[in-house]
Design an enzyme around this catalytic site. Structure first.
Site, short mmCIF file in Angstrom:
data_model
loop_
_atom_site.label_atom_id
_atom_site.label_comp_id
_atom_site.label_asym_id
_atom_site.label_seq_id
_atom_site.Cartn_x
_atom_site.Cartn_y
_atom_site.Cartn_z
N LYS A 207 0.80 -1.10 -0.13
CA LYS A 207 0.04 -0.18 -0.04
C LYS A 207 0.87 1.08 0.07
O LYS A 207 1.90 1.22 0.65
CB LYS A 207 -1.09 -0.05 1.03
CG LYS A 207 -1.95 -1.04 0.86
CD LYS A 207 -3.39 -0.96 1.85
CE LYS A 207 -4.39 -1.85 1.13
NZ LYS A 207 -5.56 -1.93 2.33
N ARG A 242 -4.04 -10.39 4.64
CA ARG A 242 -4.21 -10.23 3.38
C ARG A 242 -3.00 -9.79 2.66
O ARG A 242 -2.82 -8.60 2.79
CB ARG A 242 -5.70 -9.70 2.97
CG ARG A 242 -5.95 -9.53 1.73
CD ARG A 242 -7.48 -8.65 1.48
NE ARG A 242 -8.05 -8.93 0.15
CZ ARG A 242 -7.41 -8.09 -0.85
NH1 ARG A 242 -6.79 -7.16 -0.73
NH2 ARG A 242 -8.06 -8.08 -2.01
#
Length: 263
Positions: A207, A242
């Site tokens: 991210k 995840r």
């Protein structure tokens, strides 16, 4: 939880696995690398992304779910990443066994009832705004307190709909309507989210908030950074991660788990 994006526009791997056979091969590789759960999605939720119709999501994900279910044991969970109860129901019928809802059941009022009806785990994520606009001006007075309050309320809504407590997972929604400072504050306070009493899922993989910290490298180069957050999560009591890069995060999680239980 291994990420399998069946989309043309996901932020780091969009378009790589649009062919069902290629997607199946990649899923099997991730299982071999140590994944316990596969998470399949047909709609990108990256910042700036637009919604995708249920019909298009189904076209993208259902053939892959069916082919995978023919090749992997029933004991291997497959999660459908969607905010549409219609898509989730079709995916469950095709062989999925979890629901991962980035809206925590708010986008589609039928989602929580569906999870209860089918008796499947459901991930409830915090998100401020919608993917198309969520990163334009995220604002909080106390991000940790507000995220905890929201997740606790959504968990109670799931319980009221008939979802069993041990089938509810909470996700703080790193990068979903949050600036870098908000993401870091949540990572520093993961134990407060765990203290809400439900299983916690953490999704930081590749991210953007980590890119600035790591010198602006490309998302695909952020596996070591993701492993660092996985280690932090394990030590804070997070149970599900995840990720795109399974092997490295599997090692990070296993070592952190061994340390956490050494005493």
């Amino acid at each position: 939880m291994a990420i399998l994006n069946l989309t043309p526009d996901s932020f780091s791997d969009g378009g790589q696995y649009r062919d069902p056979e290629q997607a199946v091969r990649h899923a099997l590789t991730m299982l071999a690398e140590g994944a316990d759960i596969l998470d399949l999605g047909g709609e990108s939720t990256r910042p700036g992304s637009k919604s995708v119709t249920p019909q298009e999501q189904e076209r993208r994900v259902l053939p892959v779910i069916r082919r995978l279910r023919e090749q992997i044991p029933e004991s291997v969970p497959m999660s459908i990443d969607t905010t549409s109860a219609r898509v989730a129901r079709a995916a469950l019928d095709a062989g999925a066994t979890w629901i991962n809802d980035t809206s925590a059941g708010l986008d589609d009022p039928q989602m929580l009832a569906l999870a209860a009806e089918r008796g499947v785990p459901i991930v409830l994520m915090h998100r401020q705004g919608i993917p198309e606009t969520m990163q334009q001006a995220p604002s909080y007075k106390d991000v940790v307190a507000e995220v905890c309050h929201h997740l606790a309320a959504r968990a109670q809504a799931a319980l009221a709909a008939g979802v069993e407590a041990d089938r509810i997972l909470l996700d703080p929604g790193i990068g979903f309507g949050k600036l870098a400072a908000h993401n870091l504050a949540l990572l520093a306070a993961l134990d407060r989210i765990v203290a809400l009493g439900f299983q916690v899922l953490l999704g930081t993989s590749r991210k953007g908030f980590m890119r600035a910290i790591c010198g602006g490298v490309e998302p695909t180069q952020l596996m070591p950074a993701t492993c660092a957050t996985t280690t932090l999560g394990v030590m804070s009591g997070v149970r599900v991660f995840r990720v795109h890069d399974v092997a490295g995060n599997r090692q990070a999680a296993d070592i952190a788990w061994a340390v956490r239980n050494a005493g």
